[in-house]
Enzyme design. Structure first.
Site, mmCIF file in Angstrom:
data_model
loop_
_atom_site.group_PDB
_atom_site.id
_atom_site.type_symbol
_atom_site.label_atom_id
_atom_site.label_comp_id
_atom_site.label_asym_id
_atom_site.label_seq_id
_atom_site.Cartn_x
_atom_site.Cartn_y
_atom_site.Cartn_z
ATOM 1 N N SER A 49 0.818 -1.191 -0.033
ATOM 2 C CA SER A 49 -0.020 -0.122 -0.153
ATOM 3 C C SER A 49 0.839 1.274 -0.096
ATOM 4 C CB SER A 49 -1.053 -0.013 1.164
ATOM 5 O OG SER A 49 -1.885 1.022 1.041
ATOM 6 N N ASP A 96 -9.205 -4.634 -5.158
ATOM 7 C CA ASP A 96 -8.657 -4.011 -4.140
ATOM 8 C C ASP A 96 -9.418 -2.455 -3.999
ATOM 9 O OD1 ASP A 96 -6.847 -2.493 -2.463
ATOM 10 O OD2 ASP A 96 -5.238 -3.875 -3.077
ATOM 11 N N HIS A 141 -7.535 -6.228 -0.011
ATOM 12 C CA HIS A 141 -6.313 -5.311 -0.062
ATOM 13 C C HIS A 141 -5.081 -6.154 -0.321
ATOM 14 C CE1 HIS A 141 -4.170 -1.647 -0.124
ATOM 15 N NE2 HIS A 141 -3.926 -1.352 0.919
#
Length: 521
Positions: free
Chosen positions: A241, A460, A490
């Site tokens: 991320s 996602d 995610h």
């Protein structure tokens, strides 16, 4: 802690922005051209490294996590395999011989020392997530990688034990996160602006010394110093991320120092904050639709989008009891619903939580909302959201006004009828922030770097799939190698997909780069 509870406590550490109504990247209405990180970065780090790269970390058994790192696991040390130490780095890289800041590190040594490659450094995102608490919580997922790597993570500057940012007392944070985050009237908008201003003033009062020095560029400099102190010629890196943005900035500043690097759950580095917020709103809407489609195949008790929207509308007017004398408000429920979309393992919580809230019991959605906000069951907060806010505002130069957001309201509602207003108003985050931001968008071009594997997940919610392609393109030809996972949640590596895990392990352990465009389902 069970795997499910560990996920529930730690999942938001891999978010790029927290969906709390007052977080998320901030930007101006139209965005501007990219501004590269300062060209003096390498020189500043070299100057610091001359004195600091010779330091020897004093590895010792790890203490229990502090509440600033993870309010949900404070008091439980990670176990005998883990060692902790503190890296000394310049507070201000422009003055490398001046005041120092401590960067908390954690490691578990490779199990096959005869075949050890080096250190594999993890950043799980946020920005604001504590790597010192997250890596041990997910260590079982990385057992294969640990055979040949020391697993290493850290609390970036301004996070957790590394001078974690604090802004308001816990009781005030309870009220802050519960308050209306989707104002419909001028009075409500003024109240929201006032709360954001008070929050920023609190950050300046409690953490003003570190606020100018905690952006992503300085975190990347810390990574290179860490590489040297760990004794590695190259940085082997696993970024999730926001950790992919940090990895991209590192590759831009230090392309010759990149070893084997993975980006998972990938941030789009070409998007300004407004574009990112719109994409994320659409990403959560997509994930919500995927959840509802999957739910109807196995249950007769699935909420519809209309039910969820109606519930949130009712909670805005009349919260329902939660737990510990606290109510479930619209803001907390929206954050809780978003939190449940980070992993398919949370979907059952969403089904049950919505049904309970409709019947006047807000405990489950409140628990999820608290997890999103970094609140422990004892009422204490980690530094997660304050650190996220501070790092975001140190990075991005854009500052929104209420007028900017009103002009864009229709776009956000189109992107997501459920999350759009929430995400739009979150762009007030950096308005009135006491520190100027560094760039419009980060420069991640990395000519001369070794290949970097970039994995995008089609389902996602937090870092939409398109970001992976943009990151691979921005890294440059021959550097960014894109791979696709057709799945939910995610990130990809921790999804349990055997194809993804096999390809990533072959790359990190053997140096085998997948063919560009490889797809795993």
């Amino acid at each position: 802690m069970s795997r499910g509870r560990a996920l529930l406590a730690a999942a938001l550490l891999t978010t790029v922005t927290g969906l709390t109504g007052l977080t998320g990247c901030s930007g101006d209405a139209d965005g501007e051209a990219r501004q590269a990180a300062p060209s003096s970065a390498s020189a500043a780090t070299a100057a610091a490294g001359a004195a600091l790269q010779k330091q020897k970390p004093d590895w010792k058994p790890c203490p229990p996590p502090s509440r600033s790192e993870d309010a949900g696991t404070a008091g439980r040390p990670p176990g005998p395999d883990w060692e902790c130490a503190t890296l000394r780095a310049p507070l201000d890289y422009a003055h490398p011989d001046g005041e120092k800041i401590g960067i908390a590190m954690i490691r578990a040594k490779a199990t096959d020392q005869s075949r050890r490659i080096g250190s594999l450094v993890f950043n799980f995102g946020g920005p604001g997530g504590s790597g010192v608490t997250t890596l041990p919580a997910f260590a079982d997922d990385y057992r294969t990688l640990r055979t040949r790597y020391d697993l290493v993570s850290f609390d970036p500057r301004g996070v957790g034990r590394s001078s974690g940012v604090t802004c308001l007392p816990d009781k005030e944070l309870d009220a802050y996160y519960a308050a209306d985050a989707t104002p419909a009237t001028t009075a409500e908008q003024n109240a929201l602006v006032g709360r954001v201003k008070k929050y920023a003033e609190g950050c300046q009062k409690r953490s003003g010394k570190v606020l100018p020095h905690i952006g992503t560029t300085n975190a990347a400099r810390d990574l290179d110093l860490m590489r040297q102190v760990l004794g590695d010629d190259k940085l082997h890196y696993f970024g999730v991320s926001y950790g992919t943005e940090l990895g991209g900035v590192y590759a831009h500043l230090f392309p010759k120092n990149v070893g084997r690097a993975l980006m998972d759950g990938v941030v789009d580095p070409s998007s300004d904050p407004l574009q990112s917020a719109l994409a994320q709103a659409a990403g959560f809407q997509l994930a919500l639709g995927d959840y509802m489609t999957a739910c109807t195949k196995t249950s007769d008790n699935c909420p519809t989008e209309q039910q969820i929207s109606s519930l949130l509308d009712r909670l805005e007017k009349k919260p329902v009891p939660g737990s510990g004398g606290r109510d479930l408000t619209q803001s907390l429920a929206t954050g809780g619903i978003a939190q449940s979309l980070y992993s398919k393992q949370f979907w059952d919580y969403l089904t049950e939580g919505v049904e309970d809230a409709e019947n006047g019991d807000g405990k489950i959605l409140l628990m999820l909302g608290d997890s999103m906000n970094g609140r422990g069951q004892d009422g204490t907060y980690s530094s997660l959201q304050a650190s996220l806010n501070a790092i975001t505002c140190a990075d991005f130069a854009q500052r929104y006004t209420a007028d900017d957001i009103r002009r864009r309201a229709a776009e956000f509602r189109k992107a997501s009828p459920v999350f759009g207003d929430f995400m739009g108003w979150s762009l007030l985050q950096c308005t009135g922030w006491p520190v100027k931001g560094e760039w419009q968008t980060p420069d991640v071009s990395a000519k001369g770097s070794a290949p970097i594997l970039v994995v995008g997940n089609t389902g996602d919610p937090a870092t939409p799939y398109e970001g992976a392609r943009k990151m691979a393109q921005e890294l440059g030809k021959g550097v960014g190698v894109e791979m696709t996972y057709r799945g939910e949640g995610h990130g990809a590596y921790d999804s349990g997909n055997a194809c993804v895990k096999s390809a990533v392990d072959a790359y990190l352990l053997e140096g085998t780069v997948p063919a560009p465009g490889k797809v795993c389902s």
